[in-house]
Scaffold this motif. Sequence first.
Motif, PDB file in Angstrom:
ATOM      1  N   GLU A  63       0.193  -1.441  -0.103  1.00 27.42           N
ATOM      2  CA  GLU A  63       0.148  -0.134  -0.121  1.00 27.42           C
ATOM      3  C   GLU A  63       0.811   1.282   0.046  1.00 27.42           C
ATOM      4  O   GLU A  63       0.227   2.503  -0.760  1.00 27.42           O
ATOM      5  CB  GLU A  63      -1.081   0.418   1.363  1.00 27.42           C
ATOM      6  CG  GLU A  63      -1.486  -1.391   1.102  1.00 27.42           C
ATOM      7  CD  GLU A  63      -2.990  -0.976   2.511  1.00 27.42           C
ATOM      8  OE1 GLU A  63      -3.058   0.027   3.183  1.00 27.42           O
ATOM      9  OE2 GLU A  63      -4.216  -1.948   2.144  1.00 27.42           O
ATOM     10  N   HIS A  64       1.742   1.166   0.709  1.00 25.68           N
ATOM     11  CA  HIS A  64       3.035   2.341   0.849  1.00 25.68           C
ATOM     12  C   HIS A  64       3.569   2.055  -0.710  1.00 25.68           C
ATOM     13  O   HIS A  64       3.668   4.230  -0.829  1.00 25.68           O
ATOM     14  CB  HIS A  64       3.771   1.900   1.728  1.00 25.68           C
ATOM     15  CG  HIS A  64       4.710   2.948   1.781  1.00 25.68           C
ATOM     16  ND1 HIS A  64       4.473   4.538   2.426  1.00 25.68           N
ATOM     17  CD2 HIS A  64       6.050   3.107   1.529  1.00 25.68           C
ATOM     18  CE1 HIS A  64       5.486   5.533   1.872  1.00 25.68           C
ATOM     19  NE2 HIS A  64       6.811   4.531   1.768  1.00 25.68           N
ATOM     20  N   PHE A  65       3.682   1.653  -0.768  1.00 32.67           N
ATOM     21  CA  PHE A  65       4.197   1.788  -2.872  1.00 32.67           C
ATOM     22  C   PHE A  65       3.551   2.104  -3.533  1.00 32.67           C
ATOM     23  O   PHE A  65       3.706   3.164  -4.683  1.00 32.67           O
ATOM     24  CB  PHE A  65       4.773   0.127  -3.099  1.00 32.67           C
ATOM     25  CG  PHE A  65       5.551  -0.159  -4.710  1.00 32.67           C
ATOM     26  CD1 PHE A  65       6.228   1.006  -4.992  1.00 32.67           C
ATOM     27  CD2 PHE A  65       4.488  -0.416  -5.398  1.00 32.67           C
ATOM     28  CE1 PHE A  65       6.959   0.904  -6.447  1.00 32.67           C
ATOM     29  CE2 PHE A  65       5.586   0.080  -6.610  1.00 32.67           C
ATOM     30  CZ  PHE A  65       6.254   0.193  -7.089  1.00 32.67           C
ATOM     31  N   ALA A  66       2.692   1.278  -3.539  1.00 34.19           N
ATOM     32  CA  ALA A  66       1.380   2.216  -3.999  1.00 34.19           C
ATOM     33  C   ALA A  66       1.015   3.501  -4.553  1.00 34.19           C
ATOM     34  O   ALA A  66       0.501   4.010  -5.184  1.00 34.19           O
ATOM     35  CB  ALA A  66      -0.071   1.181  -3.978  1.00 34.19           C
ATOM     36  N   GLN A  67       0.893   4.131  -2.528  1.00 28.44           N
ATOM     37  CA  GLN A  67       0.389   5.301  -2.623  1.00 28.44           C
ATOM     38  C   GLN A  67       2.210   5.991  -3.804  1.00 28.44           C
ATOM     39  O   GLN A  67       1.700   7.422  -4.317  1.00 28.44           O
ATOM     40  CB  GLN A  67       0.269   6.245  -1.299  1.00 28.44           C
ATOM     41  CG  GLN A  67       0.082   7.331  -1.236  1.00 28.44           C
ATOM     42  CD  GLN A  67       0.141   7.522   0.388  1.00 28.44           C
ATOM     43  OE1 GLN A  67       0.443   6.774   1.536  1.00 28.44           O
ATOM     44  NE2 GLN A  67      -0.722   8.423   0.610  1.00 28.44           N
ATOM     45  N   ILE A  68       2.546   6.215  -3.199  1.00 28.97           N
ATOM     46  CA  ILE A  68       4.493   6.645  -3.416  1.00 28.97           C
ATOM     47  C   ILE A  68       4.007   6.548  -5.646  1.00 28.97           C
ATOM     48  O   ILE A  68       3.770   7.381  -5.940  1.00 28.97           O
ATOM     49  CB  ILE A  68       5.396   5.817  -2.972  1.00 28.97           C
ATOM     50  CG1 ILE A  68       5.310   6.944  -1.636  1.00 28.97           C
ATOM     51  CG2 ILE A  68       6.173   6.576  -4.388  1.00 28.97           C
ATOM     52  CD1 ILE A  68       6.750   5.456  -1.045  1.00 28.97           C
ATOM     53  N   ALA A  69       3.825   5.240  -5.616  1.00 28.54           N
ATOM     54  CA  ALA A  69       3.563   5.446  -7.285  1.00 28.54           C
ATOM     55  C   ALA A  69       2.379   6.041  -7.629  1.00 28.54           C
ATOM     56  O   ALA A  69       2.528   7.053  -8.963  1.00 28.54           O
ATOM     57  CB  ALA A  69       3.721   3.778  -7.899  1.00 28.54           C
ATOM     58  N   LEU A  70       1.732   6.273  -7.265  1.00 29.18           N
ATOM     59  CA  LEU A  70       0.147   6.903  -7.600  1.00 29.18           C
ATOM     60  C   LEU A  70       1.000   8.719  -7.659  1.00 29.18           C
ATOM     61  O   LEU A  70       0.454   9.325  -8.763  1.00 29.18           O
ATOM     62  CB  LEU A  70      -0.856   7.109  -7.110  1.00 29.18           C
ATOM     63  CG  LEU A  70      -2.245   7.790  -7.157  1.00 29.18           C
ATOM     64  CD1 LEU A  70      -2.276   7.224  -8.545  1.00 29.18           C
ATOM     65  CD2 LEU A  70      -2.881   8.246  -6.290  1.00 29.18           C
ATOM     66  N   VAL A  71       1.760   8.702  -6.608  1.00 28.59           N
ATOM     67  CA  VAL A  71       2.000  10.431  -6.566  1.00 28.59           C
ATOM     68  C   VAL A  71       3.134  10.596  -7.583  1.00 28.59           C
ATOM     69  O   VAL A  71       2.943  12.101  -8.331  1.00 28.59           O
ATOM     70  CB  VAL A  71       2.268  10.651  -5.205  1.00 28.59           C
ATOM     71  CG1 VAL A  71       3.417  11.832  -4.895  1.00 28.59           C
ATOM     72  CG2 VAL A  71       1.374  10.662  -4.229  1.00 28.59           C
ATOM     73  N   THR A  72       3.841   9.461  -7.552  1.00 28.68           N
ATOM     74  CA  THR A  72       5.239  10.226  -8.831  1.00 28.68           C
ATOM     75  C   THR A  72       4.272   9.680 -10.135  1.00 28.68           C
ATOM     76  O   THR A  72       5.083  10.890 -10.902  1.00 28.68           O
ATOM     77  CB  THR A  72       6.784   8.556  -8.387  1.00 28.68           C
ATOM     78  OG1 THR A  72       5.954   8.055  -9.530  1.00 28.68           O
ATOM     79  CG2 THR A  72       6.733   8.977  -7.919  1.00 28.68           C
ATOM     80  N   HIS A  73       3.722   9.516 -10.642  1.00 27.84           N
ATOM     81  CA  HIS A  73       2.391   9.141 -11.899  1.00 27.84           C
ATOM     82  C   HIS A  73       2.036  10.718 -12.404  1.00 27.84           C
ATOM     83  O   HIS A  73       1.975  10.886 -12.776  1.00 27.84           O
ATOM     84  CB  HIS A  73       1.665   7.783 -11.786  1.00 27.84           C
ATOM     85  CG  HIS A  73       1.266   7.941 -13.555  1.00 27.84           C
ATOM     86  ND1 HIS A  73       1.575   7.129 -14.142  1.00 27.84           N
ATOM     87  CD2 HIS A  73      -0.351   8.231 -13.235  1.00 27.84           C
ATOM     88  CE1 HIS A  73       0.645   7.658 -15.212  1.00 27.84           C
ATOM     89  NE2 HIS A  73      -1.079   8.548 -14.411  1.00 27.84           N
ATOM     90  N   ILE A  74       1.057  11.054 -11.203  1.00 24.54           N
ATOM     91  CA  ILE A  74       0.823  12.174 -11.182  1.00 24.54           C
ATOM     92  C   ILE A  74       2.423  13.243 -11.551  1.00 24.54           C
ATOM     93  O   ILE A  74       1.615  14.078 -11.992  1.00 24.54           O
ATOM     94  CB  ILE A  74      -0.282  12.576 -10.016  1.00 24.54           C
ATOM     95  CG1 ILE A  74      -1.870  11.397 -10.311  1.00 24.54           C
ATOM     96  CG2 ILE A  74      -0.600  14.130  -9.594  1.00 24.54           C
ATOM     97  CD1 ILE A  74      -2.583  11.388  -8.740  1.00 24.54           C
ATOM     98  N   LEU A  75       2.863  13.039 -11.236  1.00 22.56           N
ATOM     99  CA  LEU A  75       3.889  14.371 -11.196  1.00 22.56           C
ATOM    100  C   LEU A  75       4.672  14.152 -11.813  1.00 22.56           C
ATOM    101  O   LEU A  75       5.103  15.369 -12.685  1.00 22.56           O
ATOM    102  CB  LEU A  75       4.512  14.357  -9.603  1.00 22.56           C
ATOM    103  CG  LEU A  75       4.074  14.815  -8.547  1.00 22.56           C
ATOM    104  CD1 LEU A  75       5.242  15.105  -7.411  1.00 22.56           C
ATOM    105  CD2 LEU A  75       3.524  16.395  -8.585  1.00 22.56           C
ATOM    106  N   GLY A  76       4.641  12.763 -12.783  1.00 25.16           N
ATOM    107  CA  GLY A  76       5.256  12.499 -14.265  1.00 25.16           C
ATOM    108  C   GLY A  76       6.958  12.441 -13.921  1.00 25.16           C
ATOM    109  O   GLY A  76       7.531  12.355 -14.503  1.00 25.16           O
ATOM    110  N   ARG A  77       6.900  12.273 -12.951  1.00 18.22           N
ATOM    111  CA  ARG A  77       8.065  11.878 -11.844  1.00 18.22           C
ATOM    112  C   ARG A  77       8.663  10.191 -11.940  1.00 18.22           C
ATOM    113  O   ARG A  77       9.934   9.970 -11.166  1.00 18.22           O
ATOM    114  CB  ARG A  77       9.070  12.856 -11.193  1.00 18.22           C
ATOM    115  CG  ARG A  77       8.874  14.569 -11.233  1.00 18.22           C
ATOM    116  CD  ARG A  77       9.654  14.953 -10.135  1.00 18.22           C
ATOM    117  NE  ARG A  77      10.208  16.055 -11.308  1.00 18.22           N
ATOM    118  CZ  ARG A  77      10.318  17.363 -10.476  1.00 18.22           C
ATOM    119  NH1 ARG A  77      10.482  17.187  -9.136  1.00 18.22           N
ATOM    120  NH2 ARG A  77      10.262  18.190 -11.591  1.00 18.22           N
ATOM    121  N   GLN A  78       8.258   9.666 -12.242  1.00 20.56           N
ATOM    122  CA  GLN A  78       8.622   8.227 -12.505  1.00 20.56           C
ATOM    123  C   GLN A  78       9.495   7.714 -12.727  1.00 20.56           C
ATOM    124  O   GLN A  78       9.214   7.886 -13.522  1.00 20.56           O
ATOM    125  CB  GLN A  78       7.967   7.108 -12.572  1.00 20.56           C
ATOM    126  CG  GLN A  78       6.218   6.891 -11.677  1.00 20.56           C
ATOM    127  CD  GLN A  78       5.356   6.625 -12.140  1.00 20.56           C
ATOM    128  OE1 GLN A  78       5.075   5.515 -13.599  1.00 20.56           O
ATOM    129  NE2 GLN A  78       4.704   5.407 -11.203  1.00 20.56           N
TER     130      GLN A  78
END
Length: 89
Positions: A63-78
């Motif tokens: 769940e922690h990884f999913a939250q980070i992945a979502l935020v980095t995706h939204i920010l365009g910084r994955q």
Amino acid sequence: MSEVVIGLGSIPLARYGTPGTPELAEALEPFVPEYDAILMANHGVVTYGDSLCQAYMKMETVEHFAQIALVTHILGRQEPLGMKNWKSY
């Protein structure tokens, strides 16, 4: 995130199975021996371990990884981890 790679390895995606049916169990069955967490298509995640506490901590990691992945995706910084990210010492 290295914590996910080291702690869980990869997290496979199991095909969809109707809730409460053998179809769902059959979709998960091939992954159980090799993985500690499985993403279920159109459902969520299942984790397991030697104890309830261990399974819970694995779910927290996912769940922690999913939250980070979502935020980095939204920010365009994955930036996925690859061999170029690892240094040999």
